[in-house]
Design an enzyme around this catalytic site. Structure first.
Site, PDB file in Angstrom:
ATOM      1  CG  HIS A  92     -42.573  -1.175 -47.763  1.00 12.18           C
ATOM      2  ND1 HIS A  92     -42.895  -1.562 -46.488  1.00 12.18           N
ATOM      3  CD2 HIS A  92     -41.545  -0.321 -47.638  1.00 12.18           C
ATOM      4  CE1 HIS A  92     -42.097  -0.967 -45.629  1.00 12.18           C
ATOM      5  NE2 HIS A  92     -41.266  -0.209 -46.292  1.00 12.18           N
ATOM      6  CD  GLU A 116     -19.043  -4.786 -45.739  1.00 13.13           C
ATOM      7  OE1 GLU A 116     -19.102  -4.007 -44.774  1.00 13.13           O
ATOM      8  OE2 GLU A 116     -19.422  -4.488 -46.886  1.00 13.13           O
ATOM      9  CG  ASP A 138     -44.870  -4.172 -45.677  1.00 15.10           C
ATOM     10  OD1 ASP A 138     -44.333  -4.582 -46.720  1.00 15.10           O
ATOM     11  OD2 ASP A 138     -44.547  -3.113 -45.098  1.00 15.10           O
ATOM     12  CD  GLN A 241     -33.845  10.136 -42.296  1.00 17.91           C
ATOM     13  OE1 GLN A 241     -32.795   9.897 -42.863  1.00 17.91           O
ATOM     14  NE2 GLN A 241     -34.708  11.033 -42.717  1.00 17.91           N
ATOM     15  N   GLY A 242     -34.043   5.049 -39.945  1.00 13.17           N
ATOM     16  CA  GLY A 242     -33.578   3.671 -40.003  1.00 13.17           C
ATOM     17  C   GLY A 242     -34.123   2.983 -41.227  1.00 13.17           C
ATOM     18  CG  ASP A 243     -32.361   0.448 -42.856  1.00 11.83           C
ATOM     19  OD1 ASP A 243     -31.387  -0.295 -42.740  1.00 11.83           O
ATOM     20  OD2 ASP A 243     -32.295   1.630 -43.184  1.00 11.83           O
ATOM     21  CB  SER A 244     -38.806  -0.311 -44.500  1.00  7.04           C
ATOM     22  OG  SER A 244     -39.485   0.890 -44.275  1.00  7.04           O
TER      23      SER A 244
HETATM   24 CA   LIG Z   1     -19.845  -2.068 -44.213  1.00  2.00          CA
END
Ligand SMILES: [Ca+2]
Ligand SMILES: [Ca+2]
Length: 312
Positions: A92, A116, A138, A241-244
């Site tokens: 998704h 990064e 999914d 809140q986080g991430d799918s």
């Molecule tokens: Ca960063």
């Protein structure tokens, strides 16, 4: 439970899953190599290098995904490095994407850290049997032309281990993601992690308020067990809140095993509604991942099967 609620849940989890911060840290676990994940030799013969230390870079295999759409909108997901050139996320997260960028060695979203680096996926491959209406299958694989692992001069970026073993009921595992409160990146948060307990399907159905038809065999329930004995899985204290698409990692034989992918759930830390993960260990999913990343590891019959699956 009505269809309307399902639609609301669907919309909510399109963009986020729920993570609770936790004092418990990811323990020392070994990461894997391309050969151990996709080589012709049995996994038990794998040569394991590297490792995760509690102090430094606890989640070397996690990546933050920025999902771009044709209308200019962007969304946030998590993913897991499983090969030098491949990342596993949720289907998704890939649905409707026109491009996907993955940032590695990332800690804060708002800040560009010195270590990064970001690559754009060259291929986006949703599981051919992903169904947006039910979240079945999914999972989605992202291919990168660059060598993700070799691109990090410090060796901090590593890959998680694939597994076809589902941990026992009550096993402690870990999830992580970048909490966000808006899509525009104006609100930043650090990578957060939480501990969850794996639930058997029967335990999950008995102690949750999800209709049984929603929990498919290739899904895993994980969260807090029913510790207070009221017949419902416990909620969490802190919500965030986080991430799918991010990893559900379990320690299996000392390895950081990628057991699942953050998929869906009802709200944050709600009693009776544990988080639902796409199983990466479920046999057909595990085999699809291996076939897609390295077709040479499988025989002609499996390749033909994959070709047929891709027709649908
Ligand atoms: Ca960063
Ligand atoms: Ca309870």
């Amino acid at each position: 439970m009505t269809m309307v609620k399902f639609l609301l849940i669907f919309n909510f989890l399109q963009v986020e899953a729920c993570l609770r911060t936790s004092e418990k840290k990811l323990p020392n676990l070994q990461t894997c190599t391309r050969e151990s994940n996709f080589g012709k030799k049995a996994e038990n013969d794998a040569k394991i290098v590297g490792g995760i230390t509690a102090e430094n870079n606890q989640w070397p295999f996690i990546t933050r995904l920025t999902i771009g759409f044709d209308d200019g909108q962007e969304a946030l997901c998590g993913g897991t490095i499983i090969d030098n050139n491949w990342v596993l996320t949720a289907a998704h997260c890939c649905d409707g994407a026109s491009w996907i960028n993955a940032t590695f060695s990332d800690l804060r979203v708002s800040r560009t850290e010195s270590k990064e680096y970001t690559f754009r996926a060259s291929k986006i491959k949703k599981h051919p049997q992903y169904r947006a209406s039910t979240f079945r299958n999914d999972v989605c694989l992202l291919k990168f032309n660059e060598d993700i692992i070799a691109s990090d001069p410090d060796g901090d970026v590593q890959m998680a281990c694939l597994t076809d073993t589902l941990p026992k009921q009550g096993s402690g595992c870990w999830i992580a993601g970048w909490g966000m409160t808006s899509f525009d990146g104006a609100t930043s948060n650090r990578l957060r992690q939480a501990t969850v307990k794996i639930m058997d399907k029967s335990y999950c159905l008995l102690n949750s308020e999800y209709p049984s038809s929603w929990i498919k065999r290739e899904m895993i329930c994980a969260g807090n067990l029913d510790n207070n004995g009221d017949g419902l899985t416990d909620g969490g204290v802190d919500s965030c809140q986080g991430d799918s698409g991010g990893p559900l990692i379990c320690g299996i034989d000392g390895k950081a095993a990628l057991v699942g992918v953050v998929s869906w759930g009802n709200g944050c830390a709600s009693e009776g509604f544990p988080g639902i993960y796409s199983s990466a260990a479920y046999s057909s999913t595990y085999n699809w991942i291996r076939r897609t990343v390295n077709p040479k590891t499988t025989n002609a019959v499996n390749r033909a099967l994959d070709w047929i699956l891709n027709l649908f």
